[in-house]
Design a protein around this motif. Structure first.
Motif, short mmCIF file in Angstrom:
data_model
loop_
_atom_site.label_atom_id
_atom_site.label_comp_id
_atom_site.label_asym_id
_atom_site.label_seq_id
_atom_site.Cartn_x
_atom_site.Cartn_y
_atom_site.Cartn_z
N PHE A 17 0.85 -1.20 0.00
CA PHE A 17 0.00 0.00 0.00
C PHE A 17 0.88 1.25 0.00
N ARG A 18 1.87 1.26 0.90
CA ARG A 18 2.75 2.42 0.96
C ARG A 18 3.53 2.58 -0.34
N LYS A 19 4.04 1.45 -0.83
CA LYS A 19 4.84 1.49 -2.06
C LYS A 19 4.02 2.04 -3.23
N ALA A 20 2.74 1.68 -3.26
CA ALA A 20 1.88 2.14 -4.35
C ALA A 20 1.63 3.64 -4.27
N LEU A 21 1.89 4.23 -3.10
CA LEU A 21 1.64 5.66 -2.92
C LEU A 21 2.92 6.47 -2.82
N GLU A 22 4.06 5.83 -3.13
CA GLU A 22 5.32 6.56 -3.00
C GLU A 22 5.40 7.72 -3.99
N GLY A 23 4.61 7.65 -5.04
CA GLY A 23 4.63 8.72 -6.04
C GLY A 23 3.55 9.76 -5.84
N ASN A 24 2.88 9.73 -4.69
CA ASN A 24 1.84 10.73 -4.40
C ASN A 24 2.27 11.56 -3.21
N LEU A 25 2.51 12.83 -3.44
CA LEU A 25 2.93 13.71 -2.35
C LEU A 25 1.72 14.39 -1.72
N CYS A 26 1.75 14.46 -0.40
CA CYS A 26 0.75 15.21 0.34
C CYS A 26 1.50 16.10 1.31
N ARG A 27 1.12 17.34 1.40
CA ARG A 27 1.82 18.27 2.28
C ARG A 27 1.01 18.56 3.54
N CYS A 28 -0.23 18.09 3.61
CA CYS A 28 -1.10 18.43 4.75
C CYS A 28 -1.14 17.34 5.81
N THR A 29 -1.39 16.11 5.40
CA THR A 29 -1.85 15.09 6.37
C THR A 29 -0.73 14.41 7.13
N GLY A 30 0.51 14.51 6.65
CA GLY A 30 1.55 13.68 7.25
C GLY A 30 1.31 12.21 6.98
N TYR A 31 0.36 11.93 6.11
CA TYR A 31 0.07 10.58 5.57
C TYR A 31 -0.58 9.61 6.56
N GLN A 32 -0.54 9.92 7.85
CA GLN A 32 -0.94 8.88 8.80
C GLN A 32 -2.42 8.53 8.68
N HIS A 33 -3.26 9.52 8.43
CA HIS A 33 -4.68 9.20 8.25
C HIS A 33 -4.91 8.42 6.95
N ILE A 34 -4.04 8.63 5.98
CA ILE A 34 -4.13 7.85 4.74
C ILE A 34 -3.73 6.40 5.03
N VAL A 35 -2.69 6.24 5.85
CA VAL A 35 -2.27 4.90 6.25
C VAL A 35 -3.41 4.19 6.98
N GLN A 36 -4.07 4.93 7.88
CA GLN A 36 -5.18 4.31 8.62
C GLN A 36 -6.34 3.94 7.70
N ALA A 37 -6.59 4.78 6.70
CA ALA A 37 -7.62 4.44 5.71
C ALA A 37 -7.22 3.16 4.98
N GLY A 38 -5.93 3.06 4.67
CA GLY A 38 -5.43 1.87 3.98
C GLY A 38 -5.59 0.62 4.82
N GLU A 39 -5.27 0.73 6.10
CA GLU A 39 -5.40 -0.43 7.00
C GLU A 39 -6.85 -0.91 7.05
N ASP A 40 -7.74 0.06 7.12
CA ASP A 40 -9.17 -0.26 7.16
C ASP A 40 -9.59 -0.96 5.86
#
Lengths: 485, 765
Positions: A132-155
């Protein structure tokens, strides 16, 4: 004369038939058609805000950065954008988890993330969080710090693993009908257009090698052969450097050959980096190459970029070129006069200058098979993922019965005008047995062999350190000492 | 459930339906604007040749300084004179010199690339050193002093001194600078601008066009990220778009390409600081002397306020009895540096943190312990005389130790290091104490406008700009809680100068504080009016009640057994001549500061917290990996804990990138070297460790803001510094005890390897 291509493709459930000019990008077209979820945020394929799903055939969708994709490449394809997945009233399961986990803040990068996740699941029905993380290595986000995206991914992944969600339900309903129509596609018609301020005359979307060579022969000096376009369209977007003609070879079926016999592996020029990365033969027989490819670009880039493009662009920091040099590869060059094979070590002549004549197309890369040896690739940049090397290097060796090194090949990228062999160090290591003293000698030898320059990716001093320390790492890994090297 | 609300545009964002500037209000004849940028850091414009640009089909106009009808000055809130387009002298690379207006973006860009400019180059000052030598300072040095610093040093057991050079940081908001300007029928202009400050854009656009403020409307629905980079710096681009629209009488859209945005816009200020710290043998701070020097760039912009915040945070979380803080703001030929989340505080905080770290090493005290010993306690005052209210720094560090199981963690890291030769791990810890309020006192005011429509739905306008931080959800939740209605009744409108005039910038972490209070005040007025109406409504139905007994909850008003739905009550109120519109206003009380004396109350309250990071360094290449992050944060009575968590995660990662991989140096021509994400690297999802834990705490709320909440935008940015200290600690573990490590800021892989190599060289000398 200036020409446009009459392209025919689907944007979500809508058939689009329109004329596109040579340097227009897929993103420009997609946004002009109203799908403004895909954003321009860097125009060089490095941030992922423009990510869309590009359907090549039924059930085969790849994440691509549409900002550096020539619009002509849309022909015969099915583009799914974030608008095609769901609506605010009826969220797609990916959209729903992203919403519920607060994984969107300013929202500018969000559509790109969602399309990258969609494409991950379209290609991998049981991913883990590392994937999941590897698939998103090419997507930059400057707001979230990614952690909520990680949690969405886990879900999301938990739902998949528990069978609460099926992959097939993630595809929009309209896909089948789209492919019923698209499977009948013909090559695009070319139409003359008024010049205006068009920087380029024509974009040839070639379906056969003969057609490509024919187009190239018409004006070899002013034509650029284009494959994924991930270098050339960065040049046009960012540096405003345009070719008069683009000759797109990626749809030439004969360039997608990928064959291995007892002696060699032949990689057609059209085979993408991601196809190589997913191929077990590369992992088993050329681990050095898969190590390199894994660190090249993001999945969006690897989905369209090719090793041939890496060689054609001839950048001194091309990781693919460094790896291939370390594998003693040859490159097959074809013109209308015939084909020839050039060893990669003789291919480079100077900064972005190569043995390839203007009327030649890179058609294949040939790797000699050597069983039982050791191969290793190292890349150092500012960031682990999606970065350009400060220095990269590849070592491949064979070991004879008495434990001595043979067939030593040591290649570097980022140390001179083109990827280069460390010939003196290769000679030093040849026929020796690795011990601490030899490692120290080899480090001194290789450090003396190159005089790197300093630039934005590293000072000369740092590069010199990397040159010798990467060699140390290679050799330590080879002798499996200092497990943490 | 106002506390559980998601981002109000969340469903639009995830479906790609949310529209950003340039995606709506488009007319068929809209023109595109491209900018001709200065390529010279300092020089006189001798000539400009736009003939071949003009000749291109589709080009409508080339606009220069001579075409500005009003005053050619975009400086706001300071005494500088920053031209919209310079008439003759360029001051930095990337300064706009001329505009091209054309049918399409491609034609505009092509035409702009064909404009050639000749300069008479003048000497350019780029570095802080050069500026100080040439006495290029924006103001005389600022000072804050207390106690007897010389005596503290004379009596000290341990003295630490050093110098730190802190690099710039690029905002990299995903949405680049942009503005759509549309002419109004009466000669006015409406600006859809990427700005955190509608008021500033309005005032400046009016000034440069020679119009009254009321002729300019600024409307901002949302920004694709800002982080301070659109506080003052959206104004230039909005001013240019306004000029183009005024000149051509057409809608004009200006959108910067990323490469131009990074080249031409200001960054977080680089600082060069020298520090001296005096400690007792048990690690108590006796005295501290620090000089902060910032690189302000070519115009003053917000440099003074940023320097001030640096000065006010030089003590950080620690009581320092004897202290001398001096600040310089230097004028150089770089793009004017500007606001960026933290606003000078990180640069002020870093020196005391490195000094304490080094003192801990020298004295053999645990780095958390030395910090705990020096944290403010109740009754102590900051160097500028303000009592540090609700000081919980020490408690925060203790909570952090518990959350991270610090002792075990330290042991594990030590074990790892003992068994690894080429990789070392380190632990970094920083507390956080961040002052909340604009230090420019009069900006601490907010406004809101609330309309209740006859069906019981609500339109809410407030002074805050939504840029991802969910200020809209927070302010709306205040209204929902005050009126006892559900969130889906409330629509938050765009920030618009017509609905909320004179709004302060959405900055200084104050967005939900000042606008939330203002909205609460507006909603309370409505609640009072509706209460009177409810009493009347019930009495007409034979139910006697008093206003005080009414409960507004669950979309209804209740008195004992009697109940009226909110919608019915509103309709009743309207038909009985009740004003259902309300304006609310709020200002933060007690903010004053005397700059000459260096004394005052610049903050309403402080936000406390602490962070710990574990990182692993590759000693052969300098590469590193963050392995674990723990954060404790005082969010008081959070308006929305999930939104606060999102802010903390985001701020940490931005702060972590700042002190590690984010590197944007410039060359001797004054050109930034990393202009696109291929060279300017900030963290990806793969740089975030699987262990990323945050614990929100509610320790004290004597001094908090609206509904007991606290600001959250900037304070957690400081936590990212833990990443730098983790690398520093790892490097320390790779060299003999007592060896110095001189690690640069940002600590790029190159900086890490060079620090290691140089330390080894010193050892062998």
């Amino acid at each position: 004369m200036f020409y446009a291509n009459q392209v025919r493709f689907y944007l979500n459930d809508k058939l689009v038939e329109m004329d596109v000019t040579p340097t227009q990008t897929a993103l420009e077209i997609i946004r002009a058609l109203g799908a403004t979820g895909a954003k321009e945020a860097c125009s060089e394929g490095d941030c992922g805000a423009c990510t869309v799903a590009l359907g090549l055939e039924r059930n085969r969708y790849l994440a691509v950065t549409s900002c550096i994709m020539p619009a002509t490449k849309l022909h015969g394809r099915h583009v799914i954008t974030v608008e095609g997945l769901g609506t605010p009233e009826n969220l797609h399961p990916i959209q729903e988890v992203m919403y519920r986990h607060h994984a969107t803040q300013c929202g500018f990068c969000t559509p790109g993330f969602i399309m990258s996740i969609f494409c991950l699941l379209a290609n991998n029905s049981q991913p883990d969080m590392a994937a999941f993380r590897k698939a998103l290595e090419g997507n930059l986000c400057r707001c979230t710090g990614y952690q909520h995206i990680v949690q969405a991914g886990e879900d999301l992944l938990e739902k998949l693993h528990e069978g609460l969600l099926s992959i097939s339900s993630l595809f929009p309903d309209f896909c089948d009908a789209v492919w019923d129509d698209l499977e009948q596609s013909q090559p695009p018609q070319v139409v003359p257009v008024s010049a205006g301020v068009l920087p380029s005359r024509e974009y040839h979307l070639c379906y056969s090698l003969d057609a490509a060579l024919h187009a190239l022969d018409a004006d070899p000096q002013n034509s650029r052969v284009i494959s994924g376009g991930t270098d050339l369209f960065v040049e046009s977007n960012v540096a405003r450097r345009f070719a008069e003609n683009y000759i797109d070879v990626q749809r030439i079926a004969s360039l997608h050959t990928f064959s291995m016999d007892d002696h060699e592996l032949t990689i057609g020029a059209g085979v993408t980096l991601e196809e190589l990365l997913q191929d077990a033969r590369i992992h088993v027989h050329f681990p050095l190459l898969s190590q390199a490819i894994e660190m090249m670009g993001s999945v969006q880039i690897r989905n369209v970029a090719t090793l041939a493009g890496n060689l054609g662009n001839a950048s001194p920091v091309a990781d693919g070129a460094c790896a291939l040099l370390g594998l003693d590869a040859s490159v097959q060059l074809t013109s209308s006069q015939g084909a020839r094979s050039v060893p990669l070590k003789k291919y480079y002549l100077g900064y972005k200058q190569t043995e390839r004549h203007p009327d030649e197309i890179i058609t294949a890369i040939i790797l000699p098979r050597k069983e039982g040896g050791f191969g290793n690739f190292i890349k150092t940049g500012k960031r682990h993922n999606v970065d350009i090397s400060s220095v990269s290097s590849a070592l491949s060796v064979q070991v004879d019965a008495s434990g001595l090194l043979t067939d030593v090949v040591l290649a570097y990228g980022g140390v001179k005008e083109y990827p280069a062999l460390a010939t003196q160090t290769m000679a030093l290591l040849q026929g020796k047995k690795i011990d601490e003293i030899l490692i120290t000698e080899a480090m001194a030898c290789v450090e003396a062999e190159f005089t790197p320059i300093g630039d934005v990716r590293g000072t000369a001093e740092y590069r010199s350190l990397l040159i010798k320390n990467q060699l140390k790492k290679h050799l330590l890994r080879f002798i499996k000492r200092g497990e943490d090297a | 459930m106002p506390k559980k609300t998601r981002h109000l545009s969340g469903k639009l964002h995830v479906t790609g339906r949310s529209l950003f500037i340039g995606e709506e209000h488009i007319s068929a004849d809209m023109c595109h604007v491209a900018v001709v940028f200065s390529t010279c850091a300092h020089g006189r414009i001798i000539s400009m040749d736009a003939v071949s640009a003009k000749a291109l089909s589709g080009v409508h106009a080339i606009i220069t300084a001579a075409d500005i009808p009003g005053e050619n000055n975009i400086a706001h809130g300071n005494n500088d004179n920053q031209p919209l387009l310079p008439a003759d002298t360029v001051m930095y690379v990337g300064q706009p010199i001329a505009l091209v207006v054309a049918d399409s973006r491609q034609v505009a860009l092509e035409a702009a690339s064909r404009v050639t400019v000749n300069y008479e180059e003048m000497p350019a000052i780029l570095s802080i050193d050069a500026a100080v030598k040439a006495n290029q300072l924006y103001v005389p040095p600022r000072k804050i002093q207390r106690g007897d610093v010389a005596r503290a040093f004379a009596e000290a057991d341990c003295i630490i001194e050093g110098e730190v050079k802190i690099g710039a940081q690029e905002h990299f908001y995903l949405e680049t600078q942009r503005c759509l300007a549309t002419p109004d029928e009466d000669g006015g202009i409406t600006l859809y601008a990427a700005t955190q400050s509608t008021t500033e854009v309005q005032a400046v656009a009016a000034r440069v066009l020679g119009l009254a403020n009321h002729k300019i409307t600024v409307d901002v629905k949302r920004l694709g990220g800002a982080f301070g980079g659109k506080e003052s710096q959206g104004t230039l681009w909005a001013g240019l778009a306004a000029l183009a629209a005024h000149y051509t009488h057409k809608s004009c859209y200006l959108e910067l390409r990323r490469i131009d945005d990074i080249m031409a816009t200001g960054k977080r200020h680089p600082f060069e600081n020298t520090y001296r710290l005096a400690c007792s043998a048990d690690g108590r701070i006796l005295g501290y002397e620090v000089i902060l020097k910032s690189n302000g760039g070519a115009y003053i912009d917000l440099s003074l306020a940023i320097l001030e915040r640096g000065l006010y945070h030089s003590d950080h979380a620690y009581f320092i009895p004897n202290i001398s803080i001096t600040g310089y703001a230097c004028k150089t030929n770089l793009p004017p540096n500007t606001a960026f989340r933290g606003f000078g505080a990180p640069q002020g905080i870093f020196p005391i943190e490195i000094a304490l770290q080094q003192a801990a090493e020298k004295l053999g005290i645990d780095p958390i312990e030395i910090r705990k010993r020096n944290c403010y306690i109740t009754g102590q005052t900051a160097p500028y005389g303000m009592e540090v209210c609700d000081p919980v720094g020490r408690e925060m560090l203790e909570e952090l130790e518990a959350l991270a199981s610090y002792k075990q963690l330290r042991n594990k890291v030590d074990e790892y290091n003992a068994s690894h030769q080429y990789h070392k791990q380190g632990i970094g810890v920083v507390p956080g104490k961040f002052g909340i309020s604009f230090t420019t006192g009069f900006l601490n005011q907010g406004s809101a406008l609330v309309w209740i429509y006859t069906d019981g739905t609500i339109s809410l306008s407030h002074g805050g700009v939504e840029m991802g931080q969910s200020v809209n959800a927070k302010v709306a939740s205040v209204v929902a809680r005050t009126l006892g209605v559900s969130m889906d009744r409330i629509r938050v409108e765009s920030a618009n100068t017509k609905r909320v005039g004179n709004a302060s910038p959405t900055a200084a972490s104050t967005g939900s504080d000042i606008n939330g209070y203002a909205a609460e005040n507006a909603a309370k007025k409505l609640k009072r009016r509706l209460s009177r109406m409810a009493v009347r409504y019930f009495s007409e139905r034979g139910i006697a009640c008093v206003e005080e007994d009414l409960v507004f909850a669950d979309d209804a008003v209740v008195s004992g057994d009697a109940r009226v739905s909110f919608a019915d009550l509103v309709n009743f109120a309207y038909t009985h001549y009740c004003d259902l519109g309300s304006h609310g206003y709020y200002f933060t009380p007690g903010i004053t500061f005397n700059r000459e004396k260096g004394r005052g109350t610049p903050f309403y309250y402080f936000v406390f917290g602490a962070a710990l990071a574990v990182s692993q360094v590759d000693l052969l290449t300098g590469e590193y990996e963050c392995k674990k992050i723990y954060i404790v944060h005082d969010s008081s009575q959070s308006l929305n804990p999930d939104i606060d968590l999102g802010q903390i995660y985001g701020a940490f990662v931005q702060g972590y990138g700042y002190c590690t991989m984010e590197d944007i140096s410039f060359n001797d021509k004054g050109q930034y070297l990393a202009l696109t994400p291929s060279t300017y690297k900030f963290p990806t999802i793969c740089d975030i460790p699987p262990t990323f834990k945050i614990k929100l705490l509610d320790l004290l709320r004597e001094h908090a803001s609206v509904l007991g909440s606290k600001a959250v935008g900037e304070p957690p940015f400081i936590y990212g510094l833990a990443g730098w200290f983790a690398l520093y600690d790892a490097l320390k573990r790779s060299v003999p005890q007592g060896s110095a490590i001189d690690l640069a800021f940002p600590a790029t892989p190159e900086a890490v390897l060079m620090a290691k190599v140089q330390s080894a060289k010193k050892e062998t000398v």
